[in-house]
Enzyme design. Structure first.
Site, short mmCIF file in Angstrom:
data_model
loop_
_atom_site.label_atom_id
_atom_site.label_comp_id
_atom_site.label_asym_id
_atom_site.label_seq_id
_atom_site.Cartn_x
_atom_site.Cartn_y
_atom_site.Cartn_z
N ASN A 1 -2.96 -1.96 8.02
CA ASN A 1 -1.75 -2.39 7.32
C ASN A 1 -1.70 -1.71 5.97
O ASN A 1 -2.73 -1.26 5.43
CB ASN A 1 -1.72 -3.91 7.18
CG ASN A 1 -2.92 -4.47 6.42
OD1 ASN A 1 -4.05 -4.03 6.61
ND2 ASN A 1 -2.68 -5.44 5.57
N HIS A 2 -0.51 -1.61 5.37
CA HIS A 2 -0.33 -0.83 4.14
C HIS A 2 0.19 -1.75 3.04
O HIS A 2 1.37 -2.12 3.04
CB HIS A 2 0.66 0.31 4.40
CG HIS A 2 0.42 1.51 3.54
ND1 HIS A 2 -0.49 1.54 2.52
CD2 HIS A 2 1.02 2.75 3.55
CE1 HIS A 2 -0.47 2.73 1.94
NE2 HIS A 2 0.43 3.48 2.56
N GLN A 3 -0.69 -2.12 2.10
CA GLN A 3 -0.32 -3.09 1.08
C GLN A 3 -0.11 -2.51 -0.31
O GLN A 3 0.59 -3.12 -1.11
CB GLN A 3 -1.41 -4.18 1.00
CG GLN A 3 -1.47 -5.07 2.25
CD GLN A 3 -2.18 -6.38 1.96
OE1 GLN A 3 -3.02 -6.48 1.08
NE2 GLN A 3 -1.82 -7.40 2.71
N GLU B 1 2.78 1.45 9.78
CA GLU B 1 4.02 0.99 9.17
C GLU B 1 4.78 2.12 8.49
O GLU B 1 5.98 2.00 8.24
CB GLU B 1 3.74 -0.12 8.16
CG GLU B 1 3.20 -1.39 8.78
CD GLU B 1 2.67 -2.35 7.73
OE1 GLU B 1 3.40 -3.28 7.35
OE2 GLU B 1 1.51 -2.16 7.29
N ASP C 1 -4.73 1.59 -1.02
CA ASP C 1 -5.25 1.46 0.34
C ASP C 1 -6.04 2.68 0.80
O ASP C 1 -7.13 2.55 1.37
CB ASP C 1 -4.10 1.19 1.32
CG ASP C 1 -3.38 -0.11 1.00
OD1 ASP C 1 -3.88 -0.87 0.16
OD2 ASP C 1 -2.32 -0.36 1.60
#
Length: 734
Positions: free
Chosen positions: A53-55, A123, A59
């Site tokens: 996931n890309h927060q 994503e 990252d």
């Protein structure tokens, strides 16, 4: 295709590269307290696709430093062209791709084919919701095409840093704690389909499911009160979180104060592990009592005040309730005096006592206030004596729509798992405001309508009854609510009385607890331009099992199963469509409490074995995983040797006369085994019209009700469901 590969500048100096990487790793561990959870698995060094996931902008750095290998990073061309990233990419082995190009993944396939591990963010962009966003199909197609092992990696914490793209409404911290979870290796096989486009789509769905499952699996189990304390630490005590009919706004600090002070007062009247009855409407103080009891190791038992005296007595007997907490003002307003009197005078509930909040407030002494001010307020988590998520958290009672209600014991683990399962598929956040009029004695109202928003930082407006059809749309409009929970029955009434602009602020309208009528869906879409997301579940599953979402929606279905839920469908002789749904997962109840065996916990039963729960619902599941509820096993009638689904008949009649309510009941018949009786609010409905309707719909004549009973209103339970036991009694008298 616009793709290029670059050898990092520092790769030319391997000793310097390793030293710099070691220093950065130590620095990140100190600043962000990074924890890596690998779950003791061996990670292959080749033919590996790492997805995450890309927060935040951190990252890539975090994965580069803490993954136990040196992978190639796939970078979007637009990102790689930014000045700060041009500098950082000098230190990272990477390939830049233009995601708009249909050939963007060809180079990635080549890298994996040569044995290089590759990191990609499916994503395609940094989240702006705090949740998973759209998952692109390209990475999934790469995994299916190459046969590479897929390593899901979930990041927790970077979205709260100032390196994220989250707006001001999202809680930010200077140096948030970061968790990196390396989940079990997965594989995506190439789907079977004629066209490549369809194969990509199906592979993309598998990738999305893997990412949802990893987001759920990375959540740590905890108790409800500890989850509340964690939410307070994250969002701050001053954040407004709750409103009720008094229109007063309550902050996290206010809710915590109520829980601490009321919990201390109530522990003087109750014992650890005791089932304590709660007889409350949806009010802020109800939440304070609930969390206060939970923190002190007492188990709230949510009593249905809309049921009769016999139903309340049965619930108290099953759960061995000896103390009920309520409010004199509520008892008077809801006209519950006779029910309370009957409970306290019934021999089976001898010794039962009623504690009123008005009296408890008088008991709060100066020492209690000083205790809160100088101790509990500063260390609220220390007040909790319950830290085991496997302990019972609440007793809820089934609706009794098919017979006597049963007490359902749900552990903290089950409720928190269900909340996290929902959060893995829908982006509830601190920017939302939930309007909930579903009663807290109902599983849907408690978990989804109350605990979900309170524990995630979303605002919440509590209304004490779902029956005020004219008032509720006005309140949704006035309070700018963005999420509304309801049943099909209630949503139909709201739509009928609402102004077309009343629901303009809503993002999600979620229906559950009963089948969503087609007429209700069409009315909401036509009048408000809103699509209703139908879900499905049971009290025994805490309660949500599946739900339609903006990214996975199919009309007529109840959505896909939530992550972390395993399902099996058992075929039933005589039922041609689908089979009985059995489920297993962290959200399943501990067991039942029944009146005939008071206090004895009866574990869930299923022909599938231990740990499984049989829902009793007949469902179908399509190739994409969407569930379609055919009906209840108990709501099938055997007429002249044929199995007839009562809910299917009700659906056909409802489509022919959508403005009225209808219900089918069976009765023993000497010639055909069973016969059907239709209760309807349509005064003009007759057997000839039904016969023509069934012929047009292709329904066999055998399913036409033998008798039609006109009634002004169908009896309803407090949750809005049709009260079939009441109708059955009426049918027996006909």
């Amino acid at each position: 295709m616009n793709a290029s590969a670059d050898t990092p500048f520092l790769y030319r100096f391997p000793v310097l590269y390793r030293c710099l990487k070691a220093v950065l790793r130590v620095l990140c561990r100190v600043l962000f307290r990074v924890e890596v959870h690998n779950h003791n698995q061996e990670i292959p060094q080749d033919r590996l696709l790492i997805i995450s996931n890309h927060q935040s902008f951190l990252d890539g750095l975090l994965l580069g430093l803490f993954l136990p290998l040196d992978p190639v990073f796939v970078i979007n061309t637009s990102i790689a062209q930014q000045r700060i990233f041009r500098l950082l990419l000098l230190f990272v082995d990477h390939v830049t791709v233009d995601t708009a190009s249909p050939m963007a993944m060809k180079r990635v396939i080549g890298l994996i084919g040569r044995g290089r591990p590759v990191v990609i963010f499916p994503e395609g962009r940094i989240t702006i919701t705090g949740s998973l966003m759209k998952v692109y199909e390209g990475p999934a197609f790469v995994a299916a095409k190459t046969g590479a092992a897929v390593l899901p990696v979930s990041l927790q914490g970077p979205s709260h840093s100032y390196f994220s793209r989250m707006a001001a409404w999202y809680p930010h911290q200077l140096l948030p704690k970061i968790h990196i979870h390396l989940h079990a290796l997965r594989h995506i096989s190439m789907p079977e389909a004629r066209r490549a486009k369809e194969r990509r789509r199906l592979a993309g769905q598998k990738m999305q499911r893997i990412m949802q499952e990893m987001m759920f699996a990375s959540r740590r189990p905890q108790t409800l009160f500890n989850a509340l304390c964690a939410a307070v630490r994250l969002h701050g005590k001053k954040k407004p979180i709750l409103e009720d009919i008094s229109r007063k706004s309550f902050t996290y600090g206010d809710v915590l104060k109520m829980a601490l002070v009321l919990g201390r007062a109530l522990e003087r009247h109750t014992s650890p592990g005791e089932h304590v009855g709660l007889l409350f409407p949806n009010m802020a103080v109800s939440l304070g009592v609930f969390f206060g009891l939970s923190a002190r190791g007492r188990i709230p038992a949510m009593l249905n005040y809309t049921s009769g005296s016999a139903g309340l007595q049965s619930a108290c007997n099953a759960a061995e309730i000896r103390t009920i907490i309520s409010s004199r003002a509520f008892v008077a307003q809801a006209k519950l005096e006779k029910k309370i009197e009957a409970l306290t005078k019934t021999g089976n509930t001898d010794g039962l006592r009623i504690l009123y909040l008005e009296d408890l407030r008088e008991e709060i002494s100066l020492s209690d206030k000083l205790w809160y001010l100088f101790y509990a307020r500063l260390q609220p988590a220390a007040f909790s004596v319950c830290h085991d998520p496997e302990q019972a958290a609440v007793v809820l009672f089934t609706s009794g729509s098919e017979g006597a209600a049963k007490g359902v014991v749900l552990a903290h683990r089950a409720i928190m798992a269900n909340i996290n399962q929902v959060l893995a598929v829908i982006d509830f956040s601190a920017r939302d405001k939930v309007f909930n009029a579903l009663p807290m004695f109902h599983s849907f109202g408690l978990t989804a309508g109350i605990l979900l928003p309170v524990l995630t930082g979303a605002g919440l407006f509590l209304y004490p009854t779902p029956l005020h059809y004219r008032i509720i749309p006005e309140l949704v409009y006035d309070r700018n609510c963005s999420i509304l929970f309801g049943t099909s029955t209630f949503l139909a009434h709201y739509a009928r009385f609402a102004h077309p602009y009343d629901f303009h602020s809503l993002r999600y309208v979620v229906a559950g607890a009963e089948k969503l009528a087609q007429a209700v869906k069409e009315l909401w879409l036509e009048k408000f331009g809103l699509r209703i997301f139908e879900g499905y579940g049971a009290t025994e599953t805490a309660p949500v099992l599946s739900v339609n979402t903006p990214m996975a929606y199919r009309s007529g279905s109840v959505g896909r199963l939530l992550p972390g839920i395993e399902a099996a469908i058992e075929t039933i002789a005589g039922i041609e469509r689908g089979g009985v749904l059995h489920v297993r997962g962290a959200n399943i109840m501990n067991g039942y409490l029944r009146e005939e065996l008071p206090g004895v916990l009866e574990p869930p039963e299923s022909s599938m074995g231990k740990g499984w729960y049989s829902t009793g619902d007949v469902v179908e599941q399509d190739e994409a995983g969407f569930l379609y509820v055919v009906g209840r096993v108990k709501r099938f009638a055997k007429i002249a040797g044929e199995m007839i689904g009562l809910e299917a008949i009700e659906k056909v009649i409802a489509q022919a006369a959508p403005q009225y309510s209808h219900a089918i009941i069976t009765r023993q018949d000497a010639s055909k085994g069973e016969s059907l009786i239709l209760f309807t609010t349509d005064p003009a409905l007759n057997r000839d019209f039904i016969l023509q309707t069934f012929k047009a719909a292709g329904v066999q004549e055998l399913a036409v009700p033998r008798r039609i009973v006109n009634t002004e209103n169908l009896p309803l339970l407090g949750t809005g469901k049709t009260d079939y036991p009441a109708l059955q009694k009426l049918a027996e008298d006909i």
